[in-house]
Scaffold this motif. Structure first.
Motif, PDB file in Angstrom:
ATOM      1  N   ARG A  72       2.313 -10.828  19.548  1.00 52.71           N
ATOM      2  CA  ARG A  72       1.329 -10.491  18.517  1.00 52.71           C
ATOM      3  C   ARG A  72       1.777 -10.942  17.129  1.00 52.71           C
ATOM      4  O   ARG A  72       0.988 -10.964  16.195  1.00 52.71           O
ATOM      5  N   PHE A  73       3.059 -11.317  17.003  1.00 51.65           N
ATOM      6  CA  PHE A  73       3.592 -11.752  15.711  1.00 51.65           C
ATOM      7  C   PHE A  73       3.835 -13.264  15.674  1.00 51.65           C
ATOM      8  O   PHE A  73       4.492 -13.755  14.767  1.00 51.65           O
ATOM      9  N   ARG A  74       3.280 -13.999  16.647  1.00 50.76           N
ATOM     10  CA  ARG A  74       3.588 -15.429  16.747  1.00 50.76           C
ATOM     11  C   ARG A  74       3.056 -16.232  15.572  1.00 50.76           C
ATOM     12  O   ARG A  74       3.536 -17.331  15.300  1.00 50.76           O
ATOM     13  N   ASN A  75       2.068 -15.707  14.855  1.00 56.76           N
ATOM     14  CA  ASN A  75       1.542 -16.420  13.687  1.00 56.76           C
ATOM     15  C   ASN A  75       2.036 -15.812  12.378  1.00 56.76           C
ATOM     16  O   ASN A  75       1.421 -15.999  11.327  1.00 56.76           O
ATOM     17  N   GLY A  76       3.135 -15.091  12.450  1.00 54.96           N
ATOM     18  CA  GLY A  76       3.635 -14.404  11.258  1.00 54.96           C
ATOM     19  C   GLY A  76       4.511 -15.247  10.361  1.00 54.96           C
ATOM     20  O   GLY A  76       5.039 -14.751   9.370  1.00 54.96           O
ATOM     21  N   GLY A  77       4.729 -16.515  10.694  1.00 53.63           N
ATOM     22  CA  GLY A  77       5.501 -17.392   9.823  1.00 53.63           C
ATOM     23  C   GLY A  77       6.996 -17.349  10.051  1.00 53.63           C
ATOM     24  O   GLY A  77       7.754 -17.937   9.290  1.00 53.63           O
ATOM     25  N   GLN A  78       7.460 -16.652  11.083  1.00 49.64           N
ATOM     26  CA  GLN A  78       8.876 -16.582  11.396  1.00 49.64           C
ATOM     27  C   GLN A  78       9.142 -17.269  12.732  1.00 49.64           C
ATOM     28  O   GLN A  78       8.257 -17.347  13.595  1.00 49.64           O
ATOM     29  N   ASP A  79      10.370 -17.755  12.909  1.00 51.50           N
ATOM     30  CA  ASP A  79      10.760 -18.358  14.173  1.00 51.50           C
ATOM     31  C   ASP A  79      10.691 -17.292  15.268  1.00 51.50           C
ATOM     32  O   ASP A  79      11.233 -16.191  15.115  1.00 51.50           O
ATOM     33  N   MET A  80      10.015 -17.619  16.386  1.00 51.30           N
ATOM     34  CA  MET A  80       9.815 -16.626  17.429  1.00 51.30           C
ATOM     35  C   MET A  80      11.123 -16.152  18.056  1.00 51.30           C
ATOM     36  O   MET A  80      11.234 -15.016  18.514  1.00 51.30           O
ATOM     37  N   GLU A  81      12.134 -17.013  18.087  1.00 54.59           N
ATOM     38  CA  GLU A  81      13.430 -16.609  18.625  1.00 54.59           C
ATOM     39  C   GLU A  81      14.022 -15.490  17.777  1.00 54.59           C
ATOM     40  O   GLU A  81      14.612 -14.530  18.296  1.00 54.59           O
ATOM     41  N   ASP A  82      13.850 -15.588  16.454  1.00 51.89           N
ATOM     42  CA  ASP A  82      14.326 -14.530  15.566  1.00 51.89           C
ATOM     43  C   ASP A  82      13.572 -13.232  15.825  1.00 51.89           C
ATOM     44  O   ASP A  82      14.161 -12.140  15.830  1.00 51.89           O
ATOM     45  N   VAL A  83      12.249 -13.341  16.013  1.00 54.96           N
ATOM     46  CA  VAL A  83      11.427 -12.160  16.257  1.00 54.96           C
ATOM     47  C   VAL A  83      11.860 -11.469  17.554  1.00 54.96           C
ATOM     48  O   VAL A  83      11.987 -10.244  17.611  1.00 54.96           O
ATOM     49  N   VAL A  84      12.102 -12.252  18.595  1.00 56.58           N
ATOM     50  CA  VAL A  84      12.539 -11.690  19.881  1.00 56.58           C
ATOM     51  C   VAL A  84      13.889 -10.998  19.728  1.00 56.58           C
ATOM     52  O   VAL A  84      14.113  -9.908  20.264  1.00 56.58           O
ATOM     53  N   GLN A  85      14.797 -11.607  18.990  1.00 58.66           N
ATOM     54  CA  GLN A  85      16.123 -11.021  18.811  1.00 58.66           C
ATOM     55  C   GLN A  85      16.049  -9.705  18.046  1.00 58.66           C
ATOM     56  O   GLN A  85      16.768  -8.753  18.360  1.00 58.66           O
ATOM     57  N   VAL A  86      15.162  -9.643  17.055  1.00 63.27           N
ATOM     58  CA  VAL A  86      14.981  -8.395  16.318  1.00 63.27           C
ATOM     59  C   VAL A  86      14.360  -7.342  17.230  1.00 63.27           C
ATOM     60  O   VAL A  86      14.760  -6.174  17.223  1.00 63.27           O
ATOM     61  N   GLY A  87      13.361  -7.755  18.031  1.00 65.72           N
ATOM     62  CA  GLY A  87      12.752  -6.818  18.972  1.00 65.72           C
ATOM     63  C   GLY A  87      13.752  -6.261  19.957  1.00 65.72           C
ATOM     64  O   GLY A  87      13.622  -5.123  20.423  1.00 65.72           O
ATOM     65  N   THR A  88      14.790  -7.056  20.274  1.00 67.57           N
ATOM     66  CA  THR A  88      15.826  -6.593  21.197  1.00 67.57           C
ATOM     67  C   THR A  88      16.565  -5.380  20.629  1.00 67.57           C
ATOM     68  O   THR A  88      16.980  -4.490  21.373  1.00 67.57           O
TER      69      THR A  88
END
Length: 281
Positions: A72-88
């Motif tokens: 749901r945050f894929r268009n938030g302007g951040q690298d998705m790998e970073d988003v996944v790592q934060v979600g972890t």
């Protein structure tokens, strides 16, 4: 089709299934195994090899939850790998705080933690900030480790693999990765390319939302005098659990009692507060 896993008995007598690659466990198996591992985690002693194995396996098995919440945050302007790592990080917090006695599925409990951690990441990295020198230095080391492991493995390295190479914890690696975002800034009105018909949207549309916590202000005012009526030990337990975010095992060690005793005390305290809230005019 589900898969049968071989179990092994630990020194403590606990039966733990041995899973060669937890990240590849089918969803239907993961749900059942997650409950099994959470039950074992509740009785294992923190710091033991068995406890660490159970905790790490739970993280790997439930990474699909993190990837699902991150979409749901894929268009938030951040690298998705970073988003996944934060979600972890949110997933790890959910595992550490989940109580098996709760009448709730772990998935329902974990997703709000994951989403909350990602939202906090977007909130804290939407503008340029001062980055401490230790994180600046660690950022360079992390970049070299990423390149080295990426070449060796032929894929993007996991947080756990980077942590092992750098002799850091998973949380420290993610902290450095998040700090790297402090070097850039973006306007809340900046246009972001989207997948829908509109084509573009403003960054503010992704990170702004109504604060539902405002609705709890009245409840907090009603709760304050009830907490004041508790004895010092009960107030201390609440503070350690909900303010310092300590686990039951940590609280038990601090007070010199068992983890199970802390669980019973916490349930009693919360029941008393809940009863008081229901009878408050």
């Amino acid at each position: 089709m589900t898969t049968a896993f071989v179990g092994t008995t630990t020194d403590s007598g606990t039966e733990l299934p041995q899973i060669p690659d937890p990240g590849k466990v089918a969803p239907q198996d993961a749900r059942e195994l997650t409950r099994t591992f959470l039950e074992q985690l509740a009785v294992l002693e923190e710091g033991t090899q068995e406890y660490q194995y159970a905790r790490n396996t739970l993280i790997e098995m439930n990474m699909s939850l993190v990837r699902f919440a991150s979409r749901r945050f894929r268009n938030g302007g951040q690298d998705m790998e970073d988003v996944v790592q934060v979600g972890t990080i949110g997933l790890i917090k959910a595992i550490d705080r989940f109580e098996i006695s709760r009448e709730v599925q772990f998935t329902s409990f974990a997703v709000p933690y994951i989403v909350g951690e990602i939202k906090r990441f977007f909130r804290d990295t939407s503008w340029s900030v001062h980055v401490p020198r230790r994180l600046q230095e660690a950022r360079s080391e992390l970049a070299r480790a990423n390149e080295e492991l990426g070449s060796r493995l032929g894929r993007a390295p996991r947080v756990s693999e980077l942590a092992a190479l750098l002799n850091l914890t998973d949380e420290q690696v993610v902290e450095v990765q998040i700090a790297a975002n402090g070097y850039t800034s973006a306007s809340l009105d900046a246009a972001i390319t989207g997948d829908g018909e509109d084509g573009e949207a403003a960054l503010s549309e992704f990170i702004g939302e109504e604060d539902t916590a405002l609705q709890l202000v009245e409840d907090f005012h009603a709760l304050a005098p009830l907490i004041a009526e508790l004895d010092e030990r009960d107030r201390r337990i609440l503070h350690m659990k909900f303010v310092e975010e300590m686990t039951q095992a940590q609280i038990g060690k601090e007070l010199g009692v068992s983890q199970m005793h802390i669980s019973r005390l916490t349930s009693r305290i919360l029941a008393r507060l809940r009863s008081g809230m229901l009878t408050t005019d």
